[in-house]
Design a protein around this motif. Structure first.
Motif, short mmCIF file in Angstrom:
data_model
loop_
_atom_site.label_atom_id
_atom_site.label_comp_id
_atom_site.label_asym_id
_atom_site.label_seq_id
_atom_site.Cartn_x
_atom_site.Cartn_y
_atom_site.Cartn_z
N SER A 118 0.67 -1.26 0.02
CA SER A 118 0.12 0.02 0.14
C SER A 118 1.00 1.24 0.04
CB SER A 118 -0.98 -0.12 1.21
OG SER A 118 -0.20 -0.11 2.56
N PHE A 119 1.90 1.13 0.67
CA PHE A 119 2.87 2.28 0.59
C PHE A 119 3.49 2.67 -0.74
CE2 PHE A 119 7.28 3.92 1.08
CZ PHE A 119 6.91 5.28 1.74
N ARG A 120 4.02 1.45 -1.26
CA ARG A 120 4.59 1.42 -2.32
C ARG A 120 3.51 2.03 -3.51
NH1 ARG A 120 10.41 0.56 -3.94
NH2 ARG A 120 9.96 1.42 -6.36
N GLU A 121 2.37 1.68 -3.74
CA GLU A 121 1.79 2.30 -4.42
C GLU A 121 1.52 3.82 -4.26
OE1 GLU A 121 -3.12 1.97 -5.88
OE2 GLU A 121 -2.27 0.45 -4.28
N ARG A 122 1.14 4.40 -3.21
CA ARG A 122 1.27 5.73 -2.88
C ARG A 122 2.57 6.33 -3.17
NH1 ARG A 122 -0.14 5.94 3.13
NH2 ARG A 122 -0.34 8.39 2.74
N PHE A 123 3.69 5.58 -2.92
CA PHE A 123 4.99 6.16 -3.10
C PHE A 123 5.27 6.38 -4.64
CE2 PHE A 123 9.45 5.02 -4.16
CZ PHE A 123 10.06 6.43 -3.65
N GLU A 124 4.87 5.56 -5.50
CA GLU A 124 4.97 5.59 -6.85
C GLU A 124 4.34 6.64 -7.54
OE1 GLU A 124 7.12 3.76 -8.82
OE2 GLU A 124 7.68 2.32 -7.51
N SER A 125 3.30 7.27 -6.99
CA SER A 125 2.52 8.20 -7.38
C SER A 125 3.32 9.65 -7.11
CB SER A 125 1.22 8.34 -6.69
OG SER A 125 0.22 9.77 -7.17
N ILE A 126 3.88 9.67 -5.59
CA ILE A 126 4.55 11.00 -5.52
C ILE A 126 5.73 10.84 -6.37
CG2 ILE A 126 6.03 11.65 -3.47
CD1 ILE A 126 2.95 12.02 -2.82
N ARG A 127 6.54 9.75 -6.47
CA ARG A 127 7.65 9.95 -7.25
C ARG A 127 7.47 10.32 -8.59
NH1 ARG A 127 11.72 4.49 -7.90
NH2 ARG A 127 9.97 3.92 -8.94
N ARG A 128 6.49 10.16 -9.18
CA ARG A 128 6.15 10.44 -10.73
C ARG A 128 6.15 12.16 -10.57
NH1 ARG A 128 2.89 5.78 -10.95
NH2 ARG A 128 0.95 7.07 -10.48
N ARG A 129 5.71 12.67 -9.68
CA ARG A 129 5.65 14.30 -9.49
C ARG A 129 6.95 15.05 -9.09
NH1 ARG A 129 0.42 12.51 -7.42
NH2 ARG A 129 1.04 13.11 -5.16
#
Length: 273
Positions: free
Chosen positions: A178-189
């Motif tokens: 669940s953290f990884r999914e949110r993290f990927e979104s942050i990393r793209r921005r």
């Protein structure tokens, strides 16, 4: 609990940086300041309970999320300083015409909260410092930080963020789906210059200890039981700040809001009441 309706806006700082903010709920103002490598969405889990009795205000610190990411430069004229971080917070409150509010600062967000509270103490109703350090960071953290910047320079932003969040401070969060999914979104921005600017404010900043004496607000200090580098600082802050209370959160390290979110919420809301 039902989702809170979010309204979006933009504030402008004295140095011309546009700061994106979000508001939800009604009542006394409560501002939550996010940690390094993240943006306002770190508070999504907490928005419904915090918005129930407050006007919750979150924002993207400069260099993060939908706010401007000014170029990073070295030296005193950098756009990324503790002073600038406090200015971002003030710009948001001024845009919303809010004179006085409670503040929650988590990790890097505590730098913004302390920068604001030490310059405009009369505008702070209550102060929550979670995983916070006003002192200069321990050398062990600074040494690893140099490696993060090396990865950023050689391998880019995605590798640098992976390396940063794989450190002991975050206790294997990247292995959590669940953290990884949110993290990927942050990393793209994320941008390299925004990440580096925020990183410098978080890691390579002067101590704020000499300014703490001006803080007037009752303060809650929250620290994770396993947050080795921050436990002693929590003791120091509790002894130094007026009307300060320290609570150690069991089964948590530095990222307490992700590891023990319900416990974190309960302590914050009880303090605010």
């Amino acid at each position: 609990m039902t989702a809170a309706t979010i309204e979006h806006g933009t504030a402008r700082t004295p140095d011309g940086v546009n700061v994106a903010y979000q508001t939800s709920g009604h009542g006394p103002a409560l501002v939550c300041c996010h940690p390094m490598g993240w943006d306002h969405t770190v508070w999504d889990r907490h928005r419904p309970p915090f918005s129930r009795d407050h006007q919750l205000i979150t924002f993207d610190q400069r260099g993060s999320g939908a706010s401007d990411h000014p170029p990073f430069t070295e030296g005193p004229n950098s756009a990324y300083t503790t002073t600038a971080f406090g200015d971002d917070l003030r710009a948001v409150l001024d845009a919303l015409k809010i004179e006085r509010s409670s503040l929650v600062g988590f990790s890097m967000g505590a730098v913004a909260a302390l920068s604001f509270a030490t310059r405009w103490p009369g505008r702070v109703e209550r102060l929550v410092l979670a995983s916070a350090m006003a002192s200069r960071l321990p050398q062990a953290i600074i040494d690893r930080a140099r490696l993060v910047e090396k990865v950023l320079a050689e391998d880019g932003i995605e590798a640098a963020m992976d390396f940063y969040f794989s450190g002991k401070l975050f206790e294997g969060l990247l292995a959590d789906d669940s953290f990884r999914e949110r993290f990927e979104s942050i990393r793209r921005r994320a941008t390299p210059h925004g990440f580096q600017g925020c990183f410098r404010v978080t890691i390579d900043r002067p101590s704020l200890v000499d300014q703490l004496h001006v803080i007037e607000a009752p303060t809650l200090i929250l620290v994770g039981q396993r947050d080795t580098h921050y436990l002693a600082e929590a003791d120091f802050l509790a002894k130094t700040l007026p009307e300060a209370t320290k609570i150690v959160i069991a089964n948590a390290g530095h990222p307490m809001t992700m590891q023990e979110p319900a416990v974190f919420e309960r302590h914050v809301l009880k303090f605010l009441r």
